[in-house]
Enzyme design. Structure first.
Site, PDB file in Angstrom:
ATOM      1  N   GLY A 292    -134.274  38.714 -20.621  1.00 27.79           N
ATOM      2  CA  GLY A 292    -134.537  38.326 -20.694  1.00 27.79           C
ATOM      3  C   GLY A 292    -135.122  37.692 -22.184  1.00 27.79           C
ATOM      4  O   GLY A 292    -135.006  38.626 -22.596  1.00 27.79           O
TER       5      GLY A 292
ATOM      6  N   THR B 193    -130.750  46.707 -17.392  1.00 32.52           N
ATOM      7  CA  THR B 193    -130.119  46.016 -17.438  1.00 32.52           C
ATOM      8  C   THR B 193    -128.878  46.331 -17.715  1.00 32.52           C
ATOM      9  O   THR B 193    -128.838  45.534 -18.708  1.00 32.52           O
ATOM     10  CB  THR B 193    -130.417  45.459 -16.022  1.00 32.52           C
ATOM     11  OG1 THR B 193    -131.427  45.507 -15.584  1.00 32.52           O
ATOM     12  CG2 THR B 193    -129.194  44.488 -15.830  1.00 32.52           C
TER      13      THR B 193
ATOM     14  N   GLU C  59    -136.097  43.510 -10.988  1.00 34.23           N
ATOM     15  CA  GLU C  59    -136.767  44.932 -10.255  1.00 34.23           C
ATOM     16  C   GLU C  59    -136.597  45.622  -9.514  1.00 34.23           C
ATOM     17  O   GLU C  59    -137.503  46.205  -8.431  1.00 34.23           O
ATOM     18  CB  GLU C  59    -138.544  43.875 -10.164  1.00 34.23           C
ATOM     19  CG  GLU C  59    -138.554  43.584 -11.424  1.00 34.23           C
ATOM     20  CD  GLU C  59    -138.984  44.591 -12.807  1.00 34.23           C
ATOM     21  OE1 GLU C  59    -139.148  45.615 -11.963  1.00 34.23           O
ATOM     22  OE2 GLU C  59    -138.644  44.328 -13.758  1.00 34.23           O
TER      23      GLU C  59
END
Length: 663
Positions: free
Chosen positions: A179, A140, A422
């Protein structure tokens, strides 16, 4: 034990242990699950931290990091390798903390395993498993998420040095949100636009070291950091990454399926969809995980509803358990049914993926294409249902549900990101719609089609077979009819717009609402079909099957009533049949009522996993709330410094203007 909760368990008409065994695939797996959970709960190292809600952001991150590294070591010592079993242990050991290294184990290592060459796996995996390499998955960007082809990060091949040069050419091209990227990881898999021999070759994965393995300082050309506080997941260092002329060896492109040769020649994969397998499995797992989140909220809200008493039913009489109010049942019992439905559906999708894994490895992607579409839709359908359901459970707990002591606000912030990570949910539904429209001509011709979509060619002139009995088979046919009709309507709308002079793309863009309706209906049908099939095949006694059948019927009937317009628009149901459904829904609420607590007990969550004063197994809600309140850091001082800094000076100033009256 709270007497009301004890009475609820005595009233149950079935053995919850049978349902627990069905949920977790047999008594032996239940035994393993409980053993691992108890091992984590009894571990003194994992019991020492203060409640997460009383910690600062840094404390949450450090506590999570310490706990998960410790648990990874303990699991390795115990020889536990199964991912699900490791999750059971970690969930009990660190409830409601998000693992800062979740993407290291959940995406970084699996991606190398699936998409790396033999040499790459031999080089990186041992170091990753020993935490010498701690990685994340950087896809992303600040400006792009779901539209992967639009990613702006570039990896340009330099044949003179046999290196790729990676760059973030714009502000929007910076990696944003992965993350563990902020402070934890020292390397990552970067999704970037491959450029070689002057041509863009599409999105590929590159192994990039971002921090020195000894000092943990940034490598040349790398800038990264934490993106700041978020709605939730604050024990995780979601990060940003900016790359400026970062050079990596040619061998750092993951080359199992596509390659760049030494001279820059690009060798494409034999099939562009070959890498979809990991994505499909992750989305199937999201369905199961969403169900897990909703089930926890249902456990808390239903147990609390059995303990909480409010309002005299008759003057001078006892206050009623709020679970006895039909409006409370109508809010909670369909959500309980939804949790079961989603859990069984996610598990079915995971199992189906495992069945076709060998086909995928052999290059046969027909079944994968079907499952890819299904899982895209189910991911959206389940996360929407889970997020909305958790919020409803919070509201059903009244004012106490607003407190972190209830455990529900943390569940909401933990699971609601599933609606956007996702794949953004609306985009996922349109992927399903595109798949359905692609096969629609085959459906109309009656050609050979996959079992997942066979019913979509049904005769739309048929009416419902529903009788007052409300058979499960007739409920499933109703969902199949609705999905088939909405797909037909969407296809007809597109064709009408094309005939009116619009291009096919313009017609598609003007029909996305209708297409989304069709996709949702298809997913809803898939869940009803899967739930009913698993209940039918369940190896349980009659009393247990009766309870599960009632739950399945409630899920289906509630779905019809909540979307009634789509079922009656073409006259499929008559007014009398709608009355049958409404009456049956009320009957099912009453039928499920004595088994509600036993049905949430069957999920078998230890109190530590729930981390809720309201959802305690023993029902001692009010003493737990009192202890939680007393432990607030605000109460460590009887008089806070702020009183002397602000309140007392204000009182002194006011008293000089107007003398204080005697109390």
């Amino acid at each position: 034990m709270n007497p009301d909760l004890a009475q609820e368990r005595r009233r149950a008409t079935f053995d919850p242990e049978q349902v627990t065994s069905l949920l977790y695939r047999g008594p032996e797996n239940v035994r393993k699950r409980r053993y691992l959970q108890n091992a984590a709960i009894q571990d003194q190292v994992l019991r020492g931290s203060k409640p997460w809600a009383f910690q600062s952001r840094v404390e949450q991150y450090e506590t999570a990091l310490q706990m998960f590294i410790y648990m990874m070591k303990k699991l390795d010592e115990m020889g536990v390798t199964d991912p699900l079993e490791r999750m059971y242990y970690q969930e009990a050991g660190a409830p409601h903390y998000y693992n800062p290294m979740a993407l290291h184990t959940g995406m970084f290592i699996p991606s190398i395993e699936k998409q790396g060459t033999k040499e790459q796996k031999e080089r990186w995996l041992p170091m990753a498993r020993s935490l010498q390499l701690i990685g994340t998955y950087a896809q992303t960007e600040m400006g792009h998420g779901t539209f992967i082809r639009g990613l702006e990060t570039t990896a340009s091949y330099d044949p003179s040095n046999q290196e790729f040069v990676l760059n973030s050419p714009t502000v929007t091209s910076m990696k944003f949100w992965p993350g563990g990227l902020g402070k934890t990881s020292n390397c990552c898999l970067v999704m970037a636009q491959l450029i070689t021999q002057g041509k863009k070759r599409g999105i590929h994965l590159f192994f990039v070291q971002i921090r020195d393995l000894k000092t943990h300082r940034h490598m040349p050309g790398v800038e990264s950091g934490d993106i700041g506080p978020k709605f939730g997941f604050n024990s995780n260092d979601n990060g940003y990454l900016k790359l400026s002329n970062v050079r990596i060896p040619r061998e750092n492109m993951l080359m199992r399926y596509s390659k760049v040769l030494e001279d820059g020649t690009y060798v494409p994969p034999t099939n562009q969809r070959i890498g979809y397998g990991t994505m499909v499995f992750v989305r199937a797992h999201i369905v199961t995980n969403s169900a897990r989140g909703l089930s926890k909220a249902c456990v808390i809200a239903i147990r609390y509803s059995a303990v909480r008493r409010q309002t005299e039913v008759s003057p001078g009489g006892p206050e009623a358990q709020i679970i006895d109010y039909q409006t409370q049942q109508y809010k909670l019992f369909p959500l309980l049914a939804t949790a079961y439905a989603m859990y069984f559906t996610g598990r079915y999708a995971e199992d189906y993926y495992e069945q076709i894994a060998s086909e995928i490895e052999a290059g046969n992607l027909e079944s994968l294409n079907q499952l890819h579409a299904v899982c895209a839709g189910l991911k959206a359908f389940s996360t929407w249902a889970c997020t909305a359901g958790i919020e409803t459970c919070r509201l059903c707990c009244g004012g106490h549900g607003y407190s972190h002591a209830s455990g529900i606000p943390k569940l909401y912030t933990y699971y609601t990101p599933g609606c956007t990570y996702e794949g953004e949910n609306n985009v996922m539904m349109l992927q399903v719609a595109r798949f359905l429209m692609k096969i629609y001509p085959d459906i109309k011709r009656g050609g050979p089609i996959h079992e997942f979509v066979q019913y979509l060619g049904a005769d739309l002139t048929q009416k419902s077979c529903m009788t007052e009995e409300v058979a499960l088979g007739c409920l499933l046919k109703a969902f199949q009819h609705r999905a088939a009709r909405l797909l037909s309507d969407a296809a007809a709308r597109i064709e009408n717009l094309v005939r009116s002079g619009k291009s096919r793309q313009e017609a598609w863009d003007a029909s996305t609402v209708a297409l989304t309706w069709a996709a949702k209906a298809y997913c809803h049908t898939f869940v009803v079909r899967t739930f009913s099939q698993i209940v039918s095949d369940a190896a349980v006694d009659k009393s247990t099957k009766d309870v599960l059948t009632a739950l399945c019927k409630l899920y289906a009937i509630d779905g019809i009533i909540e979307n009634l317009g789509e079922f009656i628009e073409d006259g499929f149901f008559s007014p009398h049949q709608v009355s049958f459904l409404k009456n049956k829904l009320a009957d099912l609420l009453a039928e499920i009522r004595p088994n509600a607590v036993a049905l949430v007990d069957a999920f078998d969550y230890p109190d530590k996993t729930l981390d809720s004063c309201l959802g305690r197994y023993d029902g001692q809600v009010y003493p737990a709330l009192y202890e939680y309140a007393k432990n607030s850091p605000f109460n460590e001082q009887e008089v806070l410094d702020s009183y002397h800094k602000f309140i007392k000076p204000a009182q002194t100033e006011q008293s000089q203007r107007a003398p204080m009256a005697r109390l």
